[in-house]
Design an enzyme around this catalytic site. Structure first.
Site, PDB file in Angstrom:
ATOM      1  N   SER A  91      26.823 -45.393  -4.312  1.00  0.00           N
ATOM      2  CA  SER A  91      26.926 -45.321  -2.848  1.00  0.00           C
ATOM      3  C   SER A  91      27.389 -43.932  -2.410  1.00  0.00           C
ATOM      4  CB  SER A  91      27.906 -46.368  -2.332  1.00  0.00           C
ATOM      5  OG  SER A  91      27.430 -47.670  -2.598  1.00  0.00           O
TER       6      SER A  91
ATOM      7  N   GLU B 226      31.656 -41.405   0.102  1.00  0.00           N
ATOM      8  CA  GLU B 226      32.360 -42.180  -0.918  1.00  0.00           C
ATOM      9  C   GLU B 226      32.223 -41.491  -2.270  1.00  0.00           C
ATOM     10  OE1 GLU B 226      31.553 -46.432  -3.055  1.00  0.00           O
ATOM     11  OE2 GLU B 226      31.916 -46.509  -0.900  1.00  0.00           O
TER      12      GLU B 226
ATOM     13  N   ARG C  24      38.111 -48.659  -1.059  1.00  0.00           N
ATOM     14  CA  ARG C  24      37.577 -47.572  -1.897  1.00  0.00           C
ATOM     15  C   ARG C  24      38.552 -46.405  -2.040  1.00  0.00           C
ATOM     16  NH1 ARG C  24      35.296 -51.431  -2.380  1.00  0.00           N
ATOM     17  NH2 ARG C  24      33.084 -51.923  -2.172  1.00  0.00           N
TER      18      ARG C  24
END
Length: 303
Positions: A225, A295, A174
């Site tokens: 998320s 995130e 990520r």
């Protein structure tokens, strides 16, 4: 700022909106106003916008389709560049696809699957733009953008534009080089895919879409998320085990479906979301001695 607005309009860069609420441009429906929001009509318009911004020494920020994004309640000063319809082109050349940073990831994954091109099955149902997906190395189901990206055309903080190879993007979980070492945004990407049996690709994509619908709050305003998975643990599982599903602060609520999602249950502010994030982080740290890192991208003016 009046001169900046005037010049942008004279150059006909695209839509130029003043004091635009960014809640209109984020999937969680939260965000204060942008002094100026520009939706450029093409890559040349992005370049022209950057010339004006640099000339006047104005702060600038870029956003995509507003997923995985939390804009603070005070909004964003300066010029916000939204990569949207003007950068949503796609060309297929054999097994290679060139696609604009404003192109929808869902639309891209669906479109290439119908051509029998494999490599983006994981992206079925992932909201957001290609530019945003490259920026954060979006992924699911054990794969991510780094597996298929050949190169990306990047607009850097100083206004320069250049191509970066997959290796130069320094992808990890990520994360890409664009988030810290060389801040920038993706205007265009070249992807290497693989010709496979069309029906198998479509079936796998449908399976991934169904899983997302069954396990994630896709019908509620949310930002995707909230936390990175603290591998080998899973963020959602930790939140659920801590008994935090359904916990609410103001209008922000931990989804009943998935612990790693915060939904706008009605009238939520960015402060509500931040307070809820902090509460979750504190609880998980106390219970499991695990640090939870966000995130979701958090941008905007702090009070």
């Amino acid at each position: 700022m009046d001169k900046v607005i005037q010049e942008l309009k004279e150059l006909e860069v695209g839509k130029v909106l003043e004091n635009e609420p960014l809640s209109n441009h984020t999937t969680i429906k939260i965000g204060g106003p942008a002094d100026v929001l520009v939706i450029p009509k093409d890559i040349q318009a992005v370049k022209d916008t950057m010339k004006v911004v640099k000339k006047h020494g104005v702060k600038w920020t870029a956003i995509g389709r507003g997923s995985n994004l939390l804009v603070l309640d005070e909004g964003i000063r300066g010029v916000v560049i939204k990569l949207g319809q003007g950068l949503d082109h796609m060309e297929i050349d054999g097994e290679q696809v060139t696609v604009g940073g404003g192109y929808s990831v869902v639309r891209l994954a669906t479109g290439i699957s119908k051509k029998g091109l494999s490599g983006l099955e994981f992206a079925a149902g992932i909201p957001g733009s290609v530019g945003g997906a490259v920026y954060m190395n979006a992924g699911a189901h054990g794969s991510d953008i780094s597996k298929v990206l050949v190169k990306a055309l990047i607009l850097f903080e100083d206004g320069t534009i250049e191509w970066l190879t997959n290796e130069e993007m320094a992808f990890s979980y990520r994360t890409s080089i664009l988030q810290n070492k060389r801040p920038g945004i993706c205007l265009e990407a070249v992807l290497q895919l693989e010709q496979k049996e069309r029906d198998q690709i479509v079936a796998q994509m449908q399976k991934n879409k169904d899983y997302r619908k069954e396990t994630q709050p896709v019908s509620n305003p949310c930002a995707g998320s909230i936390f990175r998975n603290p591998l080998p643990e899973h963020a959602g599982r930790l939140v659920e085990e801590a008994g935090l599903k359904g916990h609410q602060i103001g209008g922000a609520k931990v989804s009943e479906m998935h612990g790693n999602f915060i939904v706008n249950a009605g009238g939520a502010t960015a402060k509500d979301v931040l307070d809820l994030i902090a509460f979750i982080q504190k609880t998980i740290k106390e219970k499991y001695d695990i640090d939870m890192h966000t995130e979701v991208e958090i941008i905007g003016e702090k009070r």
